[in-house]
Design a protein around this motif. Structure first.
Motif, short mmCIF file in Angstrom:
data_model
loop_
_atom_site.label_atom_id
_atom_site.label_comp_id
_atom_site.label_asym_id
_atom_site.label_seq_id
_atom_site.Cartn_x
_atom_site.Cartn_y
_atom_site.Cartn_z
N ASN A 1 0.80 -1.22 0.00
CA ASN A 1 0.00 0.00 0.00
C ASN A 1 0.84 1.28 0.00
O ASN A 1 0.32 2.35 0.24
CB ASN A 1 -0.95 0.00 1.20
CG ASN A 1 -2.12 -0.94 0.98
OD1 ASN A 1 -2.53 -1.15 -0.16
ND2 ASN A 1 -2.63 -1.51 2.05
N SER A 2 2.14 1.15 -0.24
CA SER A 2 3.03 2.31 -0.26
C SER A 2 2.82 3.13 -1.53
O SER A 2 2.35 2.62 -2.54
CB SER A 2 4.48 1.86 -0.20
OG SER A 2 4.73 1.16 0.99
N THR A 3 3.21 4.38 -1.45
CA THR A 3 3.18 5.24 -2.63
C THR A 3 4.19 4.72 -3.65
O THR A 3 5.32 4.37 -3.30
CB THR A 3 3.53 6.68 -2.25
OG1 THR A 3 2.53 7.17 -1.35
CG2 THR A 3 3.60 7.59 -3.46
N GLU B 1 -4.11 5.36 -8.25
CA GLU B 1 -4.05 5.71 -6.84
C GLU B 1 -2.64 5.55 -6.30
O GLU B 1 -1.88 4.71 -6.77
CB GLU B 1 -4.99 4.79 -6.04
CG GLU B 1 -6.45 4.95 -6.38
CD GLU B 1 -7.32 3.94 -5.63
OE1 GLU B 1 -6.84 3.28 -4.69
OE2 GLU B 1 -8.49 3.82 -6.02
N LYS B 2 -2.32 6.33 -5.30
CA LYS B 2 -1.05 6.23 -4.57
C LYS B 2 0.16 6.29 -5.49
O LYS B 2 1.11 5.52 -5.33
CB LYS B 2 -1.02 4.96 -3.71
CG LYS B 2 -2.06 4.98 -2.61
CD LYS B 2 -1.87 3.85 -1.65
CE LYS B 2 -2.88 3.98 -0.52
NZ LYS B 2 -2.67 3.00 0.51
N GLN C 1 3.01 9.05 -7.11
CA GLN C 1 3.59 10.38 -7.16
C GLN C 1 4.51 10.40 -8.39
O GLN C 1 5.46 9.61 -8.47
CB GLN C 1 4.37 10.69 -5.89
CG GLN C 1 4.86 12.12 -5.84
CD GLN C 1 5.41 12.49 -4.48
OE1 GLN C 1 5.33 11.76 -3.52
NE2 GLN C 1 6.00 13.67 -4.41
N ASN D 1 9.39 0.42 -5.08
CA ASN D 1 8.20 1.21 -5.40
C ASN D 1 8.52 2.31 -6.41
O ASN D 1 7.90 3.38 -6.38
CB ASN D 1 7.61 1.83 -4.12
CG ASN D 1 7.02 0.77 -3.21
OD1 ASN D 1 6.41 -0.17 -3.68
ND2 ASN D 1 7.24 0.92 -1.93
#
Length: 175
Positions: A3-5, A34-35, A37, A69
Protein backbone atom coordinates in the motif's frame (compact mmCIF):
# COMPACT_ATOMS: atom_id res chain seq x y z
CA UNK A 1 1.88 -4.64 -4.45
CA UNK A 2 1.91 -3.11 -1.02
CA UNK A 3 0.00 0.00 0.00
CA UNK A 4 3.03 2.31 -0.26
CA UNK A 5 3.18 5.24 -2.63
CA UNK A 6 4.70 4.34 -6.00
CA UNK A 7 7.04 6.95 -7.42
CA UNK A 8 7.15 7.30 -11.20
CA UNK A 9 10.23 9.12 -12.47
CA UNK A 10 10.01 10.47 -16.03
CA UNK A 11 13.11 11.38 -18.04
CA UNK A 12 12.85 13.33 -21.31
CA UNK A 13 15.05 13.13 -24.39
CA UNK A 14 18.04 15.22 -25.43
CA UNK A 15 16.15 18.00 -27.22
CA UNK A 16 12.91 17.85 -25.22
CA UNK A 17 11.87 18.89 -21.73
CA UNK A 18 9.66 17.86 -18.81
CA UNK A 19 6.72 19.64 -20.45
CA UNK A 20 7.02 17.65 -23.69
CA UNK A 21 4.01 15.85 -25.13
CA UNK A 22 5.16 12.27 -24.34
CA UNK A 23 6.38 13.02 -20.82
CA UNK A 24 3.18 14.90 -19.97
CA UNK A 25 1.01 12.10 -21.41
CA UNK A 26 2.88 9.50 -19.36
CA UNK A 27 2.73 11.70 -16.24
CA UNK A 28 -1.04 12.14 -16.63
CA UNK A 29 -1.48 8.38 -17.07
CA UNK A 30 0.62 7.64 -13.96
CA UNK A 31 -1.33 10.18 -11.91
CA UNK A 32 -4.61 8.53 -12.91
CA UNK A 33 -3.65 5.64 -10.61
CA UNK A 34 -4.05 5.71 -6.84
CA UNK A 35 -1.05 6.23 -4.57
CA UNK A 36 1.26 7.43 -7.34
CA UNK A 37 3.59 10.38 -7.16
CA UNK A 38 4.98 11.34 -10.58
CA UNK A 39 8.22 13.27 -11.00
CA UNK A 40 9.13 14.76 -14.41
CA UNK A 41 12.86 15.41 -14.13
CA UNK A 42 14.16 18.55 -15.83
CA UNK A 43 17.40 17.67 -17.64
CA UNK A 44 17.53 20.77 -19.87
CA UNK A 45 20.57 22.18 -18.02
CA UNK A 46 22.87 19.57 -19.61
CA UNK A 47 23.27 17.28 -22.60
CA UNK A 48 25.78 15.08 -20.76
CA UNK A 49 24.31 11.60 -20.12
CA UNK A 50 26.36 11.14 -16.94
CA UNK A 51 25.05 14.40 -15.49
CA UNK A 52 21.49 13.44 -16.41
CA UNK A 53 22.01 10.08 -14.70
CA UNK A 54 23.19 11.92 -11.57
CA UNK A 55 20.13 14.20 -11.75
CA UNK A 56 17.88 11.11 -11.80
CA UNK A 57 19.73 9.56 -8.87
CA UNK A 58 19.49 12.83 -6.93
CA UNK A 59 15.73 13.06 -7.60
CA UNK A 60 15.22 9.49 -6.41
CA UNK A 61 17.30 10.11 -3.27
CA UNK A 62 15.40 13.34 -2.53
CA UNK A 63 12.05 11.52 -2.82
CA UNK A 64 13.02 8.89 -0.27
CA UNK A 65 11.36 6.30 -2.52
CA UNK A 66 12.07 2.63 -1.97
CA UNK A 67 13.42 1.11 -5.23
CA UNK A 68 10.74 -1.61 -4.94
CA UNK A 69 8.20 1.21 -5.40
CA UNK A 70 9.88 3.02 -8.29
CA UNK A 71 8.86 2.98 -11.94
CA UNK A 72 11.17 4.67 -14.42
CA UNK A 73 9.94 5.96 -17.78
CA UNK A 74 12.08 7.69 -20.36
CA UNK A 75 12.39 8.62 -24.00
CA UNK A 76 15.57 8.55 -26.11
CA UNK A 77 18.42 9.77 -23.86
CA UNK A 78 15.86 9.67 -21.04
CA UNK A 79 15.41 5.98 -21.85
CA UNK A 80 19.15 5.52 -21.47
CA UNK A 81 18.99 7.35 -18.11
CA UNK A 82 16.20 5.04 -16.91
CA UNK A 83 17.89 1.87 -18.18
CA UNK A 84 21.19 2.86 -16.57
CA UNK A 85 19.43 3.76 -13.31
CA UNK A 86 17.83 0.30 -13.22
CA UNK A 87 21.21 -1.30 -13.97
CA UNK A 88 22.59 0.35 -10.84
CA UNK A 89 19.56 -0.28 -8.61
CA UNK A 90 16.81 -2.81 -9.45
CA UNK A 91 13.36 -1.17 -9.57
CA UNK A 92 9.72 -2.15 -9.91
CA UNK A 93 9.33 -1.00 -13.50
CA UNK A 94 11.16 0.41 -16.51
CA UNK A 95 9.31 1.85 -19.55
CA UNK A 96 11.60 2.86 -22.39
CA UNK A 97 10.65 4.77 -25.54
CA UNK A 98 13.16 4.72 -28.41
CA UNK A 99 15.90 4.38 -25.78
CA UNK A 100 19.39 5.54 -26.70
CA UNK A 101 20.76 2.05 -26.11
CA UNK A 102 23.21 -0.12 -28.04
CA UNK A 103 24.68 2.95 -29.74
CA UNK A 104 28.29 2.94 -30.84
CA UNK A 105 30.37 5.57 -29.01
CA UNK A 106 27.72 6.06 -26.32
CA UNK A 107 28.59 5.60 -22.63
CA UNK A 108 27.55 2.29 -21.12
CA UNK A 109 25.34 1.69 -24.15
CA UNK A 110 24.12 -1.76 -23.13
CA UNK A 111 23.14 -1.59 -19.45
CA UNK A 112 21.67 -4.67 -17.79
CA UNK A 113 18.08 -3.51 -17.23
CA UNK A 114 16.91 -4.68 -13.81
CA UNK A 115 13.19 -4.20 -13.28
CA UNK A 116 10.37 -6.53 -12.40
CA UNK A 117 8.24 -5.05 -15.21
CA UNK A 118 9.80 -3.82 -18.45
CA UNK A 119 8.47 -2.54 -21.76
CA UNK A 120 10.53 -1.14 -24.61
CA UNK A 121 8.80 0.64 -27.49
CA UNK A 122 10.66 1.63 -30.64
CA UNK A 123 9.80 2.88 -34.12
CA UNK A 124 10.77 0.98 -37.25
CA UNK A 125 11.60 4.27 -38.97
CA UNK A 126 13.79 5.67 -36.17
CA UNK A 127 16.73 7.42 -37.83
CA UNK A 128 18.22 8.65 -34.53
CA UNK A 129 18.44 5.37 -32.59
CA UNK A 130 18.40 2.47 -35.06
CA UNK A 131 15.91 -0.21 -33.98
CA UNK A 132 17.98 -3.32 -34.74
CA UNK A 133 20.64 -2.88 -32.01
CA UNK A 134 17.87 -2.18 -29.46
CA UNK A 135 15.99 -5.28 -30.63
CA UNK A 136 19.19 -7.30 -30.19
CA UNK A 137 19.75 -5.87 -26.69
CA UNK A 138 16.16 -6.79 -25.79
CA UNK A 139 16.71 -10.31 -27.19
CA UNK A 140 19.91 -10.81 -25.19
CA UNK A 141 18.20 -9.70 -21.98
CA UNK A 142 14.85 -11.40 -22.81
CA UNK A 143 12.97 -8.09 -22.49
CA UNK A 144 9.62 -7.32 -24.11
CA UNK A 145 9.85 -4.93 -27.04
CA UNK A 146 7.13 -3.47 -29.23
CA UNK A 147 8.13 -2.12 -32.64
CA UNK A 148 5.70 0.34 -34.20
CA UNK A 149 5.45 1.88 -37.68
CA UNK A 150 6.72 5.25 -36.47
CA UNK A 151 9.88 7.34 -36.20
CA UNK A 152 12.08 8.32 -33.24
CA UNK A 153 9.56 10.70 -31.70
CA UNK A 154 6.75 8.07 -31.76
CA UNK A 155 4.38 11.02 -32.21
CA UNK A 156 2.00 9.04 -34.43
CA UNK A 157 1.74 6.38 -31.72
CA UNK A 158 1.09 8.50 -28.62
CA UNK A 159 -2.24 6.83 -27.84
CA UNK A 160 -0.69 3.35 -28.14
CA UNK A 161 2.32 4.40 -26.05
CA UNK A 162 0.14 5.72 -23.22
CA UNK A 163 -2.01 2.57 -23.34
CA UNK A 164 1.12 0.40 -23.09
CA UNK A 165 2.25 2.49 -20.11
CA UNK A 166 -1.16 2.01 -18.47
CA UNK A 167 -0.77 -1.75 -19.00
CA UNK A 168 2.70 -1.77 -17.43
CA UNK A 169 1.42 0.16 -14.40
CA UNK A 170 -1.45 -2.31 -14.04
CA UNK A 171 0.95 -5.30 -14.29
CA UNK A 172 3.02 -3.64 -11.55
CA UNK A 173 -0.05 -3.80 -9.29
CA UNK A 174 -1.23 -0.20 -9.45
CA UNK A 175 -4.97 0.47 -9.28
Amino acid sequence: MNNSTVHVFLSHGLESGPGGTKIQALKAMAESFEKVQAHAIDHRSTKDPAVRLAQMQDAIAASGADPRNIILAGSSMGGWVCAQTSALTPVLGCFLLAPALALKDYPQSSPRIQAEHVQIIHGWDDDIVPPMPVIELARKQALPILILPDDHRLSNSLERVTEEFRALLARAGLK
